[in-house]
Design a protein around this motif. Structure first.
Motif, PDB file in Angstrom:
ATOM      1  N   LYS A 274       1.038  -1.000   0.018  1.00 54.81           N
ATOM      2  CA  LYS A 274      -0.025   0.028  -0.081  1.00 54.81           C
ATOM      3  C   LYS A 274       0.739   1.279  -0.006  1.00 54.81           C
ATOM      4  O   LYS A 274       1.900   1.101   0.545  1.00 54.81           O
ATOM      5  CB  LYS A 274      -0.984  -0.101   1.187  1.00 54.81           C
ATOM      6  CG  LYS A 274      -1.935  -1.239   1.157  1.00 54.81           C
ATOM      7  CD  LYS A 274      -3.051  -0.713   1.943  1.00 54.81           C
ATOM      8  CE  LYS A 274      -4.224  -1.807   1.880  1.00 54.81           C
ATOM      9  NZ  LYS A 274      -3.847  -3.196   1.922  1.00 54.81           N
ATOM     10  N   LYS A 275       0.303   2.220  -0.789  1.00 58.85           N
ATOM     11  CA  LYS A 275       0.926   3.442  -0.685  1.00 58.85           C
ATOM     12  C   LYS A 275       0.735   4.520   0.422  1.00 58.85           C
ATOM     13  O   LYS A 275      -0.545   4.392   0.802  1.00 58.85           O
ATOM     14  CB  LYS A 275       0.698   4.456  -2.077  1.00 58.85           C
ATOM     15  CG  LYS A 275       1.722   4.024  -3.044  1.00 58.85           C
ATOM     16  CD  LYS A 275       1.136   4.562  -4.527  1.00 58.85           C
ATOM     17  CE  LYS A 275       0.850   6.083  -4.508  1.00 58.85           C
ATOM     18  NZ  LYS A 275       0.769   6.404  -5.719  1.00 58.85           N
ATOM     19  N   PRO A 276       1.440   5.514   0.826  1.00 58.98           N
ATOM     20  CA  PRO A 276       2.781   5.356   0.556  1.00 58.98           C
ATOM     21  C   PRO A 276       3.690   4.293   1.275  1.00 58.98           C
ATOM     22  O   PRO A 276       3.131   4.042   2.634  1.00 58.98           O
ATOM     23  CB  PRO A 276       3.165   6.730   1.051  1.00 58.98           C
ATOM     24  CG  PRO A 276       2.163   6.799   2.082  1.00 58.98           C
ATOM     25  CD  PRO A 276       0.958   6.352   1.696  1.00 58.98           C
ATOM     26  N   PHE A 277       4.659   3.882   0.785  1.00 56.05           N
ATOM     27  CA  PHE A 277       5.377   2.959   1.722  1.00 56.05           C
ATOM     28  C   PHE A 277       6.224   3.557   2.800  1.00 56.05           C
ATOM     29  O   PHE A 277       6.507   4.971   2.602  1.00 56.05           O
ATOM     30  CB  PHE A 277       6.809   2.271   0.736  1.00 56.05           C
ATOM     31  CG  PHE A 277       6.231   1.695  -0.430  1.00 56.05           C
ATOM     32  CD1 PHE A 277       5.064   1.321  -0.473  1.00 56.05           C
ATOM     33  CD2 PHE A 277       7.254   0.974  -1.279  1.00 56.05           C
ATOM     34  CE1 PHE A 277       4.637   0.309  -1.736  1.00 56.05           C
ATOM     35  CE2 PHE A 277       6.865   0.497  -2.348  1.00 56.05           C
ATOM     36  CZ  PHE A 277       5.669   0.072  -2.555  1.00 56.05           C
ATOM     37  N   PRO A 278       6.704   3.086   3.927  1.00 58.01           N
ATOM     38  CA  PRO A 278       7.229   3.906   5.090  1.00 58.01           C
ATOM     39  C   PRO A 278       8.634   4.381   4.567  1.00 58.01           C
ATOM     40  O   PRO A 278       9.228   3.729   3.719  1.00 58.01           O
ATOM     41  CB  PRO A 278       7.275   2.762   6.210  1.00 58.01           C
ATOM     42  CG  PRO A 278       6.539   1.645   5.812  1.00 58.01           C
ATOM     43  CD  PRO A 278       6.254   1.889   4.178  1.00 58.01           C
ATOM     44  N   ARG A 279       9.074   5.662   5.048  1.00 58.88           N
ATOM     45  CA  ARG A 279      10.136   6.324   4.808  1.00 58.88           C
ATOM     46  C   ARG A 279      10.861   6.700   5.888  1.00 58.88           C
ATOM     47  O   ARG A 279      10.221   7.441   6.775  1.00 58.88           O
ATOM     48  CB  ARG A 279       9.906   7.598   3.769  1.00 58.88           C
ATOM     49  CG  ARG A 279       9.037   7.210   2.592  1.00 58.88           C
ATOM     50  CD  ARG A 279       8.493   8.261   1.644  1.00 58.88           C
ATOM     51  NE  ARG A 279       7.792   7.890   0.514  1.00 58.88           N
ATOM     52  CZ  ARG A 279       7.263   8.895  -0.282  1.00 58.88           C
ATOM     53  NH1 ARG A 279       7.346  10.039  -0.473  1.00 58.88           N
ATOM     54  NH2 ARG A 279       6.711   8.068  -1.422  1.00 58.88           N
ATOM     55  N   SER A 316       6.222  -4.139   5.345  1.00 62.20           N
ATOM     56  CA  SER A 316       6.055  -3.589   3.792  1.00 62.20           C
ATOM     57  C   SER A 316       7.381  -3.251   3.331  1.00 62.20           C
ATOM     58  O   SER A 316       8.380  -2.776   4.050  1.00 62.20           O
ATOM     59  CB  SER A 316       4.937  -2.796   3.663  1.00 62.20           C
ATOM     60  OG  SER A 316       5.358  -1.487   4.025  1.00 62.20           O
ATOM     61  N   PRO A 317       7.627  -2.946   1.869  1.00 65.56           N
ATOM     62  CA  PRO A 317       8.778  -2.298   1.395  1.00 65.56           C
ATOM     63  C   PRO A 317       8.923  -1.108   1.958  1.00 65.56           C
ATOM     64  O   PRO A 317       7.584  -0.286   2.245  1.00 65.56           O
ATOM     65  CB  PRO A 317       8.322  -2.522  -0.169  1.00 65.56           C
ATOM     66  CG  PRO A 317       7.295  -3.419  -0.199  1.00 65.56           C
ATOM     67  CD  PRO A 317       6.460  -3.415   0.861  1.00 65.56           C
ATOM     68  N   PHE A 318       9.940  -0.525   2.268  1.00 67.64           N
ATOM     69  CA  PHE A 318      10.111   0.638   2.839  1.00 67.64           C
ATOM     70  C   PHE A 318      11.465   1.473   2.230  1.00 67.64           C
ATOM     71  O   PHE A 318      12.200   0.810   1.759  1.00 67.64           O
ATOM     72  CB  PHE A 318      10.381   0.789   4.268  1.00 67.64           C
ATOM     73  CG  PHE A 318      11.521  -0.243   4.888  1.00 67.64           C
ATOM     74  CD1 PHE A 318      11.479  -1.430   4.904  1.00 67.64           C
ATOM     75  CD2 PHE A 318      12.489   0.389   5.295  1.00 67.64           C
ATOM     76  CE1 PHE A 318      12.528  -1.910   5.389  1.00 67.64           C
ATOM     77  CE2 PHE A 318      13.821  -0.009   5.804  1.00 67.64           C
ATOM     78  CZ  PHE A 318      13.720  -1.378   5.714  1.00 67.64           C
ATOM     79  N   PHE A 319      11.519   2.643   2.544  1.00 66.74           N
ATOM     80  CA  PHE A 319      12.618   3.644   2.089  1.00 66.74           C
ATOM     81  C   PHE A 319      13.436   4.001   2.964  1.00 66.74           C
ATOM     82  O   PHE A 319      12.957   4.401   4.403  1.00 66.74           O
ATOM     83  CB  PHE A 319      12.215   4.699   1.288  1.00 66.74           C
ATOM     84  CG  PHE A 319      11.254   4.469  -0.049  1.00 66.74           C
ATOM     85  CD1 PHE A 319      12.199   4.152  -1.418  1.00 66.74           C
ATOM     86  CD2 PHE A 319      10.070   4.535  -0.221  1.00 66.74           C
ATOM     87  CE1 PHE A 319      11.566   3.993  -2.415  1.00 66.74           C
ATOM     88  CE2 PHE A 319       9.404   4.405  -1.591  1.00 66.74           C
ATOM     89  CZ  PHE A 319      10.143   4.041  -2.531  1.00 66.74           C
ATOM     90  N   LYS A 344      20.567  10.277  -1.791  1.00 67.81           N
ATOM     91  CA  LYS A 344      20.455   9.000  -2.205  1.00 67.81           C
ATOM     92  C   LYS A 344      19.276   8.283  -1.148  1.00 67.81           C
ATOM     93  O   LYS A 344      19.299   8.557  -0.067  1.00 67.81           O
ATOM     94  CB  LYS A 344      22.012   8.265  -2.048  1.00 67.81           C
ATOM     95  CG  LYS A 344      21.637   6.959  -2.642  1.00 67.81           C
ATOM     96  CD  LYS A 344      22.761   6.034  -2.020  1.00 67.81           C
ATOM     97  CE  LYS A 344      22.369   4.584  -2.599  1.00 67.81           C
ATOM     98  NZ  LYS A 344      22.914   3.624  -1.648  1.00 67.81           N
ATOM     99  N   LEU A 345      18.738   7.279  -1.866  1.00 72.74           N
ATOM    100  CA  LEU A 345      17.813   6.567  -0.977  1.00 72.74           C
ATOM    101  C   LEU A 345      17.628   5.237  -1.544  1.00 72.74           C
ATOM    102  O   LEU A 345      18.000   4.978  -3.070  1.00 72.74           O
ATOM    103  CB  LEU A 345      16.134   7.126  -1.220  1.00 72.74           C
ATOM    104  CG  LEU A 345      15.771   7.424  -2.624  1.00 72.74           C
ATOM    105  CD1 LEU A 345      14.708   6.476  -3.150  1.00 72.74           C
ATOM    106  CD2 LEU A 345      15.023   8.849  -2.233  1.00 72.74           C
ATOM    107  N   ASP A 346      17.467   4.231  -0.777  1.00 72.13           N
ATOM    108  CA  ASP A 346      17.231   2.692  -1.150  1.00 72.13           C
ATOM    109  C   ASP A 346      15.990   2.410  -0.843  1.00 72.13           C
ATOM    110  O   ASP A 346      15.170   2.834   0.118  1.00 72.13           O
ATOM    111  CB  ASP A 346      18.159   2.011  -0.174  1.00 72.13           C
ATOM    112  CG  ASP A 346      19.702   1.982  -0.635  1.00 72.13           C
ATOM    113  OD1 ASP A 346      19.798   2.598  -1.678  1.00 72.13           O
ATOM    114  OD2 ASP A 346      20.340   1.406   0.082  1.00 72.13           O
TER     115      ASP A 346
END
Ligand code: AMO
Length: 434
Positions: A274-279, A316-319, A344-346
């Protein structure tokens, strides 16, 4: 001559219809008065039934047929609830098209385990196993899902050179190649070329292999890997995260829709993130690691141990954003709020078995900063030739991009133990065959 049908089409024919199939004998079950063959082709498996084999004129031929023989079957359709997929084919005649050795180096049915080295050695047998076959159907769907996203968002596809004269990602993982008497390299990434391409096309993507001389033996590193590379003019790091979210969601939806049987084989109920992924920022990630007793040097990348702790905090996928400038490639510049940080971010997959899926960010466009950054990274600015000149010639808008590992993405979707499983013929320090 009858047209060949595929195994998955048999269900569409009426009882008693005569059909022709081509394929491989997947399994053989002999019960005296009846023989069952599972016939496999690229689309699936169907059951072939031979009643009273001993009374048939072609019994000698039937007895010759072993697992993985390639055969032509003529038979009649019989719908039967008890048969796998609800349909079977009563054998009228069979022709051997190609034999196979018996016994095989390992059994192709999914019931018999074989170790990965043996499976790779005989990869041409391995890909006939249903679960392995499924990996490559999912891989194909990942690419199609990505293309669907790019098509509906106005990206231009590019193809960049894979023989290059200067590496973008640091010297340690370059593969040298002899090129008309000169030493050049296999491309570690399309980094410089996608930055070039946005100057004409604004939004570009490439789906292509890249090469890293990775000496380490890990579950997530390959020497030859495939990536989805993206670069977008006028985009900042926030836009980049939005693009990655939409791309990943598009891929997951496509895989879920087009590969239900393949996912079922792996017992995977694919959750669409689900959007937004945690950042979180790098400093926040470092704090999480510290709370678990792992110190992070704020001038270097997260250690594998620290990253694992951080991943375990997410489901969940996160940045992770704002990496320290000192530990990243020279083509990033300093952050406006703190020159020790960067844009830069991963993107990471969560959990114990998660990993880094992509990295990217907003690029440095100031030629003087680029020269300084290159020097600090031990790169002679003169060797950067056309790339540096491009920034001096100018007309360069702010831009951002990322590279996402396809092999790792397939590995994550199917929860495979090793990235090599997601590659048809993987290349690592130990593997060069087949
Ligand atoms: P990076 O080096 O992080 O960034 O690579 C991008 C993504 O590619 C995958 N990857 C690998 N997969 C398998 N084996 C490897 N040896 C390997 N190396 C990388 C990972 C990784 O996140 N030019 C930048 C991208 C950009 O900024 O646009 C780059 O190459 O999933």
């Amino acid at each position: 001559m009858k047209e060949r049908i595929y195994t998955n089409e048999a269900i569409n024919f009426k009882d008693g219809s005569t059909v022709k199939l081509l394929g491989w004998i997947h399994t053989i079950r002999e019960l005296g008065k009846i023989i069952f063959w599972q016939l496999r082709d690229a689309k699936g498996i169907v059951q072939i039934v031979i009643i009273n084999p001993k009374k048939r004129d072609d019994i000698e031929l039937i007895k010759k047929i072993k697992n993985e023989f390639v055969v032509e079957i003529i038979g009649t359709i019989s719908h039967n609830e008890k048969a796998p997929n609800g349909v079977e084919i009563l054998l009228e005649s069979v022709n051997i098209i190609a034999p196979a050795v018996s016994p095989l180096p390992f059994s192709v049915d999914d019931k018999t385990p074989a170790n990965f080295d043996t499976r790779l050695k005989y990869r041409y047998l391995d890909i006939r196993r249903l679960k392995v076959h499924a990996i490559f159907k999912v891989r194909g769907a990942v690419i199609e899902g990505a293309r669907e996203y790019f098509k509906s968002n106005d990206f231009t596809e590019i193809h960049t050179p894979k023989i290059i004269s200067v590496g973008a990602e640091g010297g340690t993982t370059l593969f040298p190649v002899y090129y008309f008497g000169k030493e050049v390299y296999l491309a570690q990434s399309p980094q410089f070329y996608k930055q070039l391409a946005i100057l004409g096309f604004e939004k570009v993507f490439e789906i292509a292999p890249f090469f890293r001389a990775e000496k380490s033996r890990t579950r997530r590193h390959l020497a030859e890997s495939w990536g989805i590379d993206v670069e977008v003019a006028f985009a900042n790091e926030q836009d980049l995260m939005d693009i990655q979210e939409d791309l990943l969601i598009s891929i997951f939806k496509y895989v879920k829709k087009s590969c239900p049987n393949e996912l079922k084989l792996y017992n995977i109920d694919l959750n669409i993130p689900k959007k937004p992924f945690p950042r979180i920022t790098f400093h926040e990630a470092a704090k999480i690691a510290l709370e678990h007793g792992i110190k992070v040097d704020l001038n270097s990348d997260l250690s594998a141990e620290a990253e694992a702790i951080v991943r375990s905090k997410f489901d969940s996928p996160f940045f992770i954003t704002e990496f320290p400038l000192s530990c990243i490639a020279f083509y990033y510049g300093p952050h406006e709020k703190d020159p020790s940080l960067s844009y830069k971010l991963d993107l990471l997959f969560p959990g114990k078995n998660g990993l880094e899926l992509s990295s990217g960010g907003r690029r440095c466009t100031d030629p003087n900063v680029l020269i300084e950054r290159a020097k600090k990274a031990g790169i002679n600015p003169d060797s950067l030739g056309w790339y540096l000149e491009m920034f001096k010639v100018g007309g360069i808008p702010p831009h951002s991009g990322f590279g996402m590992g396809i092999d790792r993405l397939v590995m994550m979707i199917l929860r495979l133990p090793n990235v090599q499983e997601a590659v048809l013929c993987p290349r690592t320090i130990d593997i060069l065959s087949p």
